[in-house]
Write a protein that holds these residues in place. Structure first.
Motif, PDB file in Angstrom:
ATOM      1  N   PHE A 113      -1.308  -4.436   3.457  1.00 23.65           N
ATOM      2  CA  PHE A 113      -0.828  -3.674   4.611  1.00 23.65           C
ATOM      3  C   PHE A 113      -1.475  -2.297   4.750  1.00 23.65           C
ATOM      4  CE2 PHE A 113       2.858  -6.570   3.882  1.00 23.65           C
ATOM      5  CZ  PHE A 113       2.719  -7.296   5.048  1.00 23.65           C
ATOM      6  N   MET A 114      -2.793  -2.216   4.544  1.00 23.74           N
ATOM      7  CA  MET A 114      -3.496  -0.990   4.921  1.00 23.74           C
ATOM      8  C   MET A 114      -3.587  -0.896   6.442  1.00 23.74           C
ATOM      9  SD  MET A 114      -4.138  -1.814   1.740  1.00 23.74           S
ATOM     10  CE  MET A 114      -5.310  -3.153   1.790  1.00 23.74           C
ATOM     11  N   ASP A 115      -4.015  -1.987   7.077  1.00 14.47           N
ATOM     12  CA  ASP A 115      -3.993  -2.140   8.531  1.00 14.47           C
ATOM     13  C   ASP A 115      -4.623  -0.963   9.273  1.00 14.47           C
ATOM     14  OD1 ASP A 115      -2.787  -4.579   8.228  1.00 14.47           O
ATOM     15  OD2 ASP A 115      -0.760  -3.828   8.539  1.00 14.47           O
ATOM     16  N   SER A 116      -5.717  -0.457   8.775  1.00 14.64           N
ATOM     17  CA  SER A 116      -6.390   0.653   9.440  1.00 14.64           C
ATOM     18  C   SER A 116      -7.787   0.819   8.875  1.00 14.64           C
ATOM     19  CB  SER A 116      -5.608   1.958   9.233  1.00 14.64           C
ATOM     20  OG  SER A 116      -6.351   3.062   9.732  1.00 14.64           O
ATOM     21  N   GLU A 117      -8.725   1.201   9.751  1.00 17.90           N
ATOM     22  CA  GLU A 117     -10.057   1.608   9.319  1.00 17.90           C
ATOM     23  C   GLU A 117     -10.347   3.035   9.776  1.00 17.90           C
ATOM     24  OE1 GLU A 117     -12.596  -2.429   8.920  1.00 17.90           O
ATOM     25  OE2 GLU A 117     -12.171  -1.826  10.975  1.00 17.90           O
ATOM     26  N   ALA A 118      -9.267   3.798  10.003  1.00 21.57           N
ATOM     27  CA  ALA A 118      -9.413   5.208  10.332  1.00 21.57           C
ATOM     28  C   ALA A 118      -9.766   5.988   9.073  1.00 21.57           C
ATOM     29  CB  ALA A 118      -8.124   5.744  10.945  1.00 21.57           C
ATOM     30  N   GLN A 119     -10.340   7.166   9.258  1.00 21.95           N
ATOM     31  CA  GLN A 119     -10.871   7.932   8.132  1.00 21.95           C
ATOM     32  C   GLN A 119      -9.841   8.235   7.042  1.00 21.95           C
ATOM     33  OE1 GLN A 119     -12.533  11.778   9.164  1.00 21.95           O
ATOM     34  NE2 GLN A 119     -14.042  11.635   7.501  1.00 21.95           N
ATOM     35  N   PRO A 120      -8.601   8.614   7.361  1.00 23.56           N
ATOM     36  CA  PRO A 120      -7.647   8.867   6.266  1.00 23.56           C
ATOM     37  C   PRO A 120      -7.425   7.649   5.380  1.00 23.56           C
ATOM     38  CG  PRO A 120      -6.858   9.826   8.312  1.00 23.56           C
ATOM     39  CD  PRO A 120      -8.041   8.986   8.679  1.00 23.56           C
ATOM     40  N   MET A 121      -7.353   6.452   5.973  1.00 21.00           N
ATOM     41  CA  MET A 121      -7.160   5.261   5.149  1.00 21.00           C
ATOM     42  C   MET A 121      -8.413   4.946   4.344  1.00 21.00           C
ATOM     43  SD  MET A 121      -5.089   3.031   4.043  1.00 21.00           S
ATOM     44  CE  MET A 121      -3.682   3.085   5.178  1.00 21.00           C
ATOM     45  N   LEU A 122      -9.580   5.179   4.919  1.00 19.87           N
ATOM     46  CA  LEU A 122     -10.806   4.951   4.167  1.00 19.87           C
ATOM     47  C   LEU A 122     -10.904   5.901   2.975  1.00 19.87           C
ATOM     48  CD1 LEU A 122     -13.340   4.392   7.084  1.00 19.87           C
ATOM     49  CD2 LEU A 122     -12.258   2.661   5.641  1.00 19.87           C
ATOM     50  N   ARG A 123     -10.389   7.118   3.119  1.00 17.51           N
ATOM     51  CA  ARG A 123     -10.354   8.034   1.974  1.00 17.51           C
ATOM     52  C   ARG A 123      -9.397   7.513   0.906  1.00 17.51           C
ATOM     53  NH1 ARG A 123     -10.485  13.765   5.397  1.00 17.51           N
ATOM     54  NH2 ARG A 123     -12.777  13.860   5.595  1.00 17.51           N
ATOM     55  N   TRP A 124      -8.315   6.869   1.338  1.00 17.49           N
ATOM     56  CA  TRP A 124      -7.415   6.243   0.370  1.00 17.49           C
ATOM     57  C   TRP A 124      -8.156   5.134  -0.382  1.00 17.49           C
ATOM     58  CZ3 TRP A 124      -5.949   1.140  -0.041  1.00 17.49           C
ATOM     59  CH2 TRP A 124      -4.955   0.865  -0.988  1.00 17.49           C
ATOM     60  N   GLN A 128       0.812  -1.210   0.000  1.00 13.40           N
ATOM     61  CA  GLN A 128       0.000   0.000   0.000  1.00 13.40           C
ATOM     62  C   GLN A 128       0.849   1.265   0.000  1.00 13.40           C
ATOM     63  OE1 GLN A 128      -0.453   2.353   2.673  1.00 13.40           O
ATOM     64  NE2 GLN A 128      -2.039   3.531   1.597  1.00 13.40           N
ATOM     65  N   ARG A 129       2.011   1.225   0.650  1.00 17.39           N
ATOM     66  CA  ARG A 129       2.833   2.434   0.715  1.00 17.39           C
ATOM     67  C   ARG A 129       3.311   2.860  -0.673  1.00 17.39           C
ATOM     68  NH1 ARG A 129       7.332  -1.114   3.674  1.00 17.39           N
ATOM     69  NH2 ARG A 129       8.321  -2.050   1.843  1.00 17.39           N
ATOM     70  N   ASP A 130       3.322   1.929  -1.642  1.00 15.61           N
ATOM     71  CA  ASP A 130       3.737   2.267  -2.996  1.00 15.61           C
ATOM     72  C   ASP A 130       2.584   2.783  -3.844  1.00 15.61           C
ATOM     73  OD1 ASP A 130       6.512   1.496  -2.747  1.00 15.61           O
ATOM     74  OD2 ASP A 130       5.798  -0.565  -2.656  1.00 15.61           O
ATOM     75  N   LEU A 131       1.396   2.838  -3.248  1.00 13.32           N
ATOM     76  CA  LEU A 131       0.225   3.402  -3.916  1.00 13.32           C
ATOM     77  C   LEU A 131      -0.421   4.472  -3.046  1.00 13.32           C
ATOM     78  CD1 LEU A 131      -1.389   0.056  -5.150  1.00 13.32           C
ATOM     79  CD2 LEU A 131      -0.157   1.713  -6.560  1.00 13.32           C
TER      80      LEU A 131
END
Length: 632
Positions: free
Chosen positions: A399-410, A371-374
């Motif tokens: 490896f998103m490993d998050s359901e916080a709002q910034p990751m959901l926007r990703w 995910q860090r490469d995208l």
């Protein structure tokens, strides 16, 4: 004239008194108001009540007159207002939802949605507004909050689910990657902590799976917070503050869903998909589910770094007519050294050569990428058009490993961009489906599960997954890892059966070519299974003990059974339709896998000998004279 006037006044007074007497009960009801919601008499029924003293809302659910969810708080708090109390009712709107849609993967491709929707509007004394939208269907109840623009950031919900304290509960400890194992408790005995918001409970009203739908970057992911000794499970958001933008207009939160019915109904339900928005992919003709030869557990990073090894895997997939081969971590380990200012920078990779080799053999390539490469728009503009140009069919993003709002926007960004570049998606280290596969049908599967890679799975966990995680969407468990003897809790026949018991739009098979060749019956079975299904039925099940499912493709039913506990003769009702069926099963024998054939009638009981923590796989096809095999 005096007498008529007196008579008129008396009549008017009598009329006013009668009106007051007849309206008094209605006024009393308004102080303690309640609304009920259901789609049919046999369906689950929700009751929303407004407390006349506190102005608080509570929701309860019953089925067949029996309690499913006890009265539970409903409310939300923003930086502008506390919308969990001091509410007064304004008005109500009702509408009927009747839709059809078609998916590319899942429990069945053709879907029919029938729901009743009610929108109830409330306000505080200060004028803050809250709309509560409730939907009722034959297999579930759901609600969401709708707030007008200008409400400010969301600080949390007071939403909770109150279960009878003695209700059986199958809960997965919450993890950011959603890979917690499911274990059995009672509603009150579960240890204090946080659990996945997909939680299964059994009460005298049947089974209920708590879930979420239509989660986007406009909000925050949820988990369930619980204190031992109570039956209450509170909704806790991943973010302490959910950022909102007035320019986006009103906020509609995700659905808080309760999939409700007997175990067969819950298992077969598509309720969380049905709640989600319609597809945003105009032409999904390029989206094709299928079986995948996955090489990570077979060869690890070393295989991912070797063109020769990957060509050999492609050749094996082609021999088996498996449509895809997945290249995992390692293939672009020198990508940082590539000169991306060079128009031909991609020639530094051997991936185009592999794609060409695979294409010539009728095999599509899936590639793993971190995910860090995208992460940024610039990185996505670098990678996604290149992968499309190479001819890659899908990306496995990890490896998103998050359901916080910034990751959901990703997620919102990557979903639209991968669709634009005709790249199917498999998310790992990820959120769980939550309706995403209806809205974005190129999302073929998601991990969000303690799958085959785990070394601590139990047979009970494996038999719980069809009733919990896999209910809400495709699950990339990666079955078929025969080489992991001692690292998995089940038998070989059970491992074959997982490929049907677990639904996944890309069914990633995790074994080595050698392990398949050593088990020709398993290999031949995998050659037959599709990854898209016309129908799904639960044949027999007890969470944590047994799960036997049937999935139909055309006129054939594929069977998968997994069991926890001692050896037994599994009794499986063959509830796949009338007529005579040739049933072929793959079972554990004394010297390895064995095949058994028998002709049964629909509704008969299929008896299968199951070893300890074992299982079976099978195919049932219509029998007629001369039919000796269901394999094609």
């Amino acid at each position: 004239m005096a007498v008529p006037i007196r008579a008129a006044l008396a009549g008017l007074c009598s009329g006013l008194l009668a009106a007051l007497l007849t309206t008094a009960p209605a006024q009393a009801e308004q102080h303690d108001q309640a609304w009920t919601f259901s789609v049919a008499a046999h369906a689950p029924q929700a009751r929303l009540a407004l407390d006349d003293t506190t102005g608080r809302l509570s929701l309860s659910v019953a089925r067949a007159g029996r309690t499913v969810i006890e009265p539970s708080p409903v409310g939300i708090v923003t930086e502008q207002a506390d919308l969990s109390q001091d509410l007064r009712f304004l008005h109500r709107e009702d509408r009927r939802i009747d839709e059809r849609y078609r998916t590319k993967s899942g429990k069945r491709l053709e879907r029919r949605v029938r729901m009743n929707e009610t929108r109830l509007s409330f306000a505080t004394a200060a004028g803050a507004r809250l709309d509560l939208v409730v939907r009722a269907s034959a297999d579930g109840i759901a609600y969401r909050y709708v707030l007008p623009a200008g409400h400010g950031d969301v600080l949390g919900e007071t939403s909770a689910f109150n279960l009878p304290s003695d209700a059986s509960a199958w809960l997965g400890t919450y993890r950011a990657d959603n890979e917690g194992q499911f274990a059995r408790y009672t509603a009150e005995s579960a240890p204090t902590g946080e659990y996945s918001d997909q939680a299964l409970f059994a009460t005298d009203g049947g089974y209920t799976l708590l879930a979420e739908s239509d989660l986007t970057g406009g909000y925050s992911g949820a988990r369930l917070a619980h204190d031992q000794g109570t039956g209450t499970y509170r909704v806790r958001l991943a973010d302490a503050r959910v950022r909102t933008d007035d320019s986006d207009g009103p906020l509609a939160t995700p659905w808080r869903a309760m999939v409700t019915g007997d175990l067969a109904t819950v298992t077969r339900s598509t309720f969380t998909d049905d709640l989600a928005p319609a597809s945003k992919v105009t032409d999904p003709s390029w989206v094709r589910p299928g079986t995948v030869l996955w090489t990570w557990l077979a060869g690890g990073k070393e295989a991912g770094q070797s063109l020769a090894a990957q060509k050999a895997y492609v050749d094996y997939a082609a021999e088996r007519n498996w449509p895809y081969e997945a290249v995992d971590a390692g293939w672009y380990f020198k990508a940082d050294e590539w000169d991306t200012t060079d128009p031909d920078w991609q020639t530094n990779s051997w991936m185009p050569e592999l794609v060409d080799h695979a294409r010539a053999k009728g095999v599509g390539i899936i590639v793993w990428i971190h995910q860090r490469d995208l992460d940024t728009a610039e990185e996505r503009a670098r990678w996604l058009p290149t992968l499309e140009r190479w001819g890659v069919k899908a990306v496995k993003i990890d490896f998103m490993d998050s359901e916080a709002q910034p990751m959901l926007r990703w997620y919102d960004s990557i979903l639209a961009e991968t669709a634009a570049h005709h790249l199917m998606v498999n998310f790992h280290g990820s959120t769980i489906p939550k309706g995403i596969q209806r809205t974005w049908p190129h999302v073929m599967t998601l991990e969000g599960v303690a799958g085959e890679e785990k070394r601590t799975n139990t047979a009970a966990h494996l038999t719980t997954l069809p009733f919990t995680r896999n209910v809400i969407g495709s699950m990339d468990f990666t079955p078929g890892a025969f080489q992991r003897v001692g690292l998995r809790p089940n038998s070989d026949a059970a491992e074959v059966g997982l490929a049907v018991a677990y639904e996944s739009g890309l069914q990633m098979l995790a074994g080595t070519p050698e392990s398949y060749d050593e088990r020709p019956l398993a290999r031949a079975y995998f050659d037959q299974i599709p990854a898209a299904w016309d129908d799904t039925r639960l044949l027999a099940g007890r969470p944590g003990e047994e799960a036997a499912l049937a999935r139909r493709s055309g006129d054939r039913w594929f069977l998968g059974g997994v069991y926890a506990g001692p050896a037994r003769t599994a009794e499986v009702p063959l509830a796949i339709g009338p007529g005579r069926w040739l049933v072929e099963t793959v079972q554990d024998g004394a010297g390895g896998l064995v095949r058994n054939r028998q002709v049964l009638r629909g509704g008969d009981t299929l008896g299968v000998e199951v070893v300890a923590n074992g299982g079976f796989a099978g195919i049932a096809c219509p029998w007629r004279p001369g039919v000796i095999s269901c394999h094609r």
